[in-house]
Design a protein around this motif. Structure first.
Motif, PDB file in Angstrom:
ATOM      1  N   ASP A  81       0.832  -1.212   0.000  1.00 12.55           N
ATOM      2  CA  ASP A  81       0.000   0.000   0.000  1.00 12.55           C
ATOM      3  C   ASP A  81       0.861   1.254   0.000  1.00 12.55           C
ATOM      4  OD1 ASP A  81      -2.827  -0.245  -0.194  1.00 12.55           O
ATOM      5  OD2 ASP A  81      -2.880  -1.229   1.772  1.00 12.55           O
ATOM      6  N   SER A  85      -3.181   4.614  -1.619  1.00 19.62           N
ATOM      7  CA  SER A  85      -4.076   3.448  -1.555  1.00 19.62           C
ATOM      8  C   SER A  85      -4.363   3.043  -0.115  1.00 19.62           C
ATOM      9  CB  SER A  85      -3.473   2.270  -2.336  1.00 19.62           C
ATOM     10  OG  SER A  85      -2.308   1.774  -1.717  1.00 19.62           O
ATOM     11  N   LYS A  88      -6.772   5.564   1.597  1.00 21.58           N
ATOM     12  CA  LYS A  88      -8.104   5.410   0.997  1.00 21.58           C
ATOM     13  C   LYS A  88      -8.808   4.180   1.576  1.00 21.58           C
ATOM     14  CE  LYS A  88      -9.182   7.284  -3.510  1.00 21.58           C
ATOM     15  NZ  LYS A  88      -8.888   7.330  -4.938  1.00 21.58           N
ATOM     16  N   ALA A  89      -8.070   3.082   1.647  1.00 17.23           N
ATOM     17  CA  ALA A  89      -8.643   1.864   2.244  1.00 17.23           C
ATOM     18  C   ALA A  89      -9.014   2.111   3.699  1.00 17.23           C
ATOM     19  CB  ALA A  89      -7.645   0.710   2.135  1.00 17.23           C
ATOM     20  N   HIS A  92     -12.267   3.963   3.937  1.00 12.95           N
ATOM     21  CA  HIS A  92     -13.412   3.072   3.705  1.00 12.95           C
ATOM     22  C   HIS A  92     -13.784   2.316   4.973  1.00 12.95           C
ATOM     23  CE1 HIS A  92     -14.548   3.264  -0.549  1.00 12.95           C
ATOM     24  NE2 HIS A  92     -13.292   3.607  -0.789  1.00 12.95           N
ATOM     25  N   GLU A 350      -8.144  -1.552   6.907  1.00 10.71           N
ATOM     26  CA  GLU A 350      -9.522  -1.285   6.498  1.00 10.71           C
ATOM     27  C   GLU A 350     -10.542  -1.895   7.459  1.00 10.71           C
ATOM     28  OE1 GLU A 350     -10.012  -2.014   2.358  1.00 10.71           O
ATOM     29  OE2 GLU A 350     -12.166  -1.597   2.364  1.00 10.71           O
ATOM     30  N   THR A 415     -13.605  -7.336  -2.509  1.00 11.77           N
ATOM     31  CA  THR A 415     -14.281  -6.035  -2.348  1.00 11.77           C
ATOM     32  C   THR A 415     -13.481  -5.040  -1.510  1.00 11.77           C
ATOM     33  OG1 THR A 415     -15.490  -7.062  -0.515  1.00 11.77           O
ATOM     34  CG2 THR A 415     -16.633  -6.909  -2.639  1.00 11.77           C
ATOM     35  N   HIS A 416     -12.396  -5.457  -0.862  1.00 12.63           N
ATOM     36  CA  HIS A 416     -11.681  -4.485  -0.039  1.00 12.63           C
ATOM     37  C   HIS A 416     -10.872  -3.519  -0.913  1.00 12.63           C
ATOM     38  CE1 HIS A 416      -7.886  -7.228   0.789  1.00 12.63           C
ATOM     39  NE2 HIS A 416      -7.764  -6.597  -0.347  1.00 12.63           N
ATOM     40  N   HIS A 417     -10.388  -2.460  -0.293  1.00 14.22           N
ATOM     41  CA  HIS A 417      -9.714  -1.391  -1.032  1.00 14.22           C
ATOM     42  C   HIS A 417      -8.208  -1.369  -0.809  1.00 14.22           C
ATOM     43  CE1 HIS A 417     -13.951  -0.344  -0.605  1.00 14.22           C
ATOM     44  NE2 HIS A 417     -13.833   0.227  -1.778  1.00 14.22           N
ATOM     45  N   ASP A 419      -4.432  -2.525  -1.272  1.00 14.26           N
ATOM     46  CA  ASP A 419      -3.768  -3.028  -2.476  1.00 14.26           C
ATOM     47  C   ASP A 419      -3.012  -4.311  -2.141  1.00 14.26           C
ATOM     48  OD1 ASP A 419      -2.698  -3.346  -4.950  1.00 14.26           O
ATOM     49  OD2 ASP A 419      -1.199  -1.760  -4.744  1.00 14.26           O
ATOM     50  N   TRP A 450     -16.243   6.017  -2.655  1.00 17.48           N
ATOM     51  CA  TRP A 450     -15.296   7.106  -2.476  1.00 17.48           C
ATOM     52  C   TRP A 450     -15.834   8.370  -3.151  1.00 17.48           C
ATOM     53  CZ3 TRP A 450     -11.415   8.446   0.438  1.00 17.48           C
ATOM     54  CH2 TRP A 450     -10.682   9.583   0.080  1.00 17.48           C
TER      55      TRP A 450
END
Ligand SMILES: [Zn+2]
Length: 471
Positions: A81, A85, A88-89, A92, A350, A415-417, A419, A450
């Motif tokens: 990550d 990224s 952002k995760a 979420h 996350e 579905t997770h954000h 990386d 997002w």
């Protein structure tokens, strides 16, 4: 810009109460309680640019993850990550601030490492961020630099009794760094495991033919975390300073912190979701176990409830993730045939806030107020940014979650954000999720989508720990 969050239940570390919250220009401007028997608060008729209806939802301070490693170089590769990224995760999952670890390159200045990490984060992180400083060399120059970093809002320094030849500091170096924080008001954070002894055991295991990931878990005895934790506490007592343990994973280490706090020492500690929810059993199944390799390792299952007890009784003050993701394919695989070569680290940023709600509040282990405390308020106080962060209070940054305590979701790498190509909690159904995630009044995530601007994050200068301050 004025935002009104109305009809929600405000949950803080102290109490829960029906109230509306007004945000003006990124800060909380008013928290208006509903009078008993009233349908609306005094602010219900307020004209706002945006009104968010939080009926049936919690309104809580955004999560603060005080232990992350974006883009960390480790074992010949990098944690996957980036600041973009990863944050952002995190957003979420209901986290609105991180404190990452900048690394002093061996033989260089603290400043050299800090500059590198600052450059990685600036303009890329979508969440506000701070830094702790990892000290790779303790000498006259780096000790003097510590004072300067404290003055610049980077008041914590991490040292290791693990990873000989890479990060390990001998006792006298740890003690010198501790003495320096007595003068400058900073705090020493410790990765406490007896690295040299672990290396002996790990070499014996490999020599005997045990090369699978489970060997990583077997080599790093809980007693060797307990020993190093106690040693560092005693060094801190000798130096007369507070000390903070990162990723406390075992009953043995918990007992050392319990004893220290019982005799009045300023010993503090965090644990991580992986130690509360997973166990060494997850490291079996051949090389699949590499997905669960981190240090300290996952422990036998019976340690989990001891850690929850530690959170309930404030022996452990907070939960960070130690987020440090490596793909299974191509990265964890570097350790096929020798578990010592598997990059250490897990993806968790996350899921921290929701897992703590699910296992803690829904699971009947902690109150919802304690959940807010260990996920947000205690990290803010521990790391010198309260009440700017970690509070629903007038004047605080509007880092706010509108949180649905009843919504269920299924965790999956699909579905997770983050990386990273796998999830530690694949297929788990958990209860509790953020409907709205706001940073300084700007909505970043709404109903799982997002909607925020790029590069929204700002560096946060931090001061002395509230927990380590006596006057
Ligand atoms: Zn870490």
């Amino acid at each position: 810009m004025r935002t009104l969050i109305k009809n929600g239940l405000v949950v803080t570390a102290d109490a829960s109460f029906e109230a509306d919250v007004v945000i003006v220009d990124g800060k909380i401007d008013a928290v208006s309680r509903r009078a008993s028997g009233a349908v609306e608060t005094a602010l219900a008729g307020l004209v706002a640019d945006e009104t968010i209806d939080a009926t049936g939802k919690y309104v809580v301070p955004g999560g603060i993850d005080a232990h992350t490693h974006m883009e960390l170089p480790f074992g010949g590769t990098f944690a996957k990550d980036t600041f973009e990224s990863g944050t952002k995760a995190a957003a979420h999952g209901g986290t609105t601030m991180i404190v990452d670890f900048a690394v002093q390159p061996k033989g260089a200045a603290l400043r050299d490492g800090l500059d590198v990490w600052m450059a990685k984060a600036e303009g890329n992180a979508v969440l506000d961020y701070g830094f702790h400083m990892i000290m790779s060399d303790v000498n006259d120059a780096s000790l003097a630099e510590m004072d300067q970093l404290v003055a610049e809002g980077i008041p914590d320094f991490k040292l290791f009794t693990a990873y000989p030849g890479v990060f390990l500091s001998p006792d006298d170096h740890i003690f010198r760094a501790m003495k320096q924080t007595r003068k400058n008001g900073g705090m020493i954070m410790m990765h406490a495991e007896n690295g040299p002894v672990i290396d002996v055991i790990a070499a014996d295991l490999v020599a005997s033919g045990m090369t699978d990931p489970i060997g990583h878990g077997l080599a790093r005895y809980p007693i060797l975390e307990g020993e190093a934790t106690n040693r560092c506490i005693r060094l801190a007592e000798a130096a007369g300073v507070p000390v903070y343990f990162v990723h406390l994973s075992s009953r043995d280490a918990l007992e050392a912190v319990t004893a220290a706090r019982g005799r009045g020492s300023m010993a503090f500690a965090e644990t991580c979701p992986q130690y509360l929810f997973l166990s060494i059993d997850d490291m079996g199944n051949g090389f699949e176990g590499a997905k669960y390799v981190c240090s300290p390792p996952l422990r036998p299952k019976d340690h989990q409830e001891d850690l929850w007890r530690g959170l309930r009784t404030d022996i452990l003050q907070l939960v960070g993730t130690d987020h440090c993701p490596f793909d299974f394919e191509g990265q964890k695989e570097l350790g096929r045939g020798d578990f010592r070569k598997i990059p250490n680290g897990l993806p968790a940023i996350e899921d921290r806030v929701d897992l703590l709600h699910h296992g803690g509040v829904v699971g009947g282990r902690i109150s919802r107020e304690r959940w807010v405390e260990i996920a947000s308020t205690a990290p803010a106080k521990m790391f010198g940014m309260y009440p700017q962060k970690g509070a629903i209070a007038v004047g605080s940054d509007a880092d706010i979650l509108v949180y649905d305590p009843n919504r269920k979701r299924t965790i999956s790498a699909a579905t997770h954000h983050m990386d990273v190509d796998y999830s530690l909690f694949e297929g788990w159904e958990i209860q509790g999720a953020s409907d709205v995630v706001m940073s300084r009044g700007t909505v970043l995530v709404r109903d799982g989508q997002w909607v925020g601007p790029a590069g929204h994050g700002q560096f946060v200068r931090r001061g002395r720990s509230d927990f380590a301050r006596l006057a």
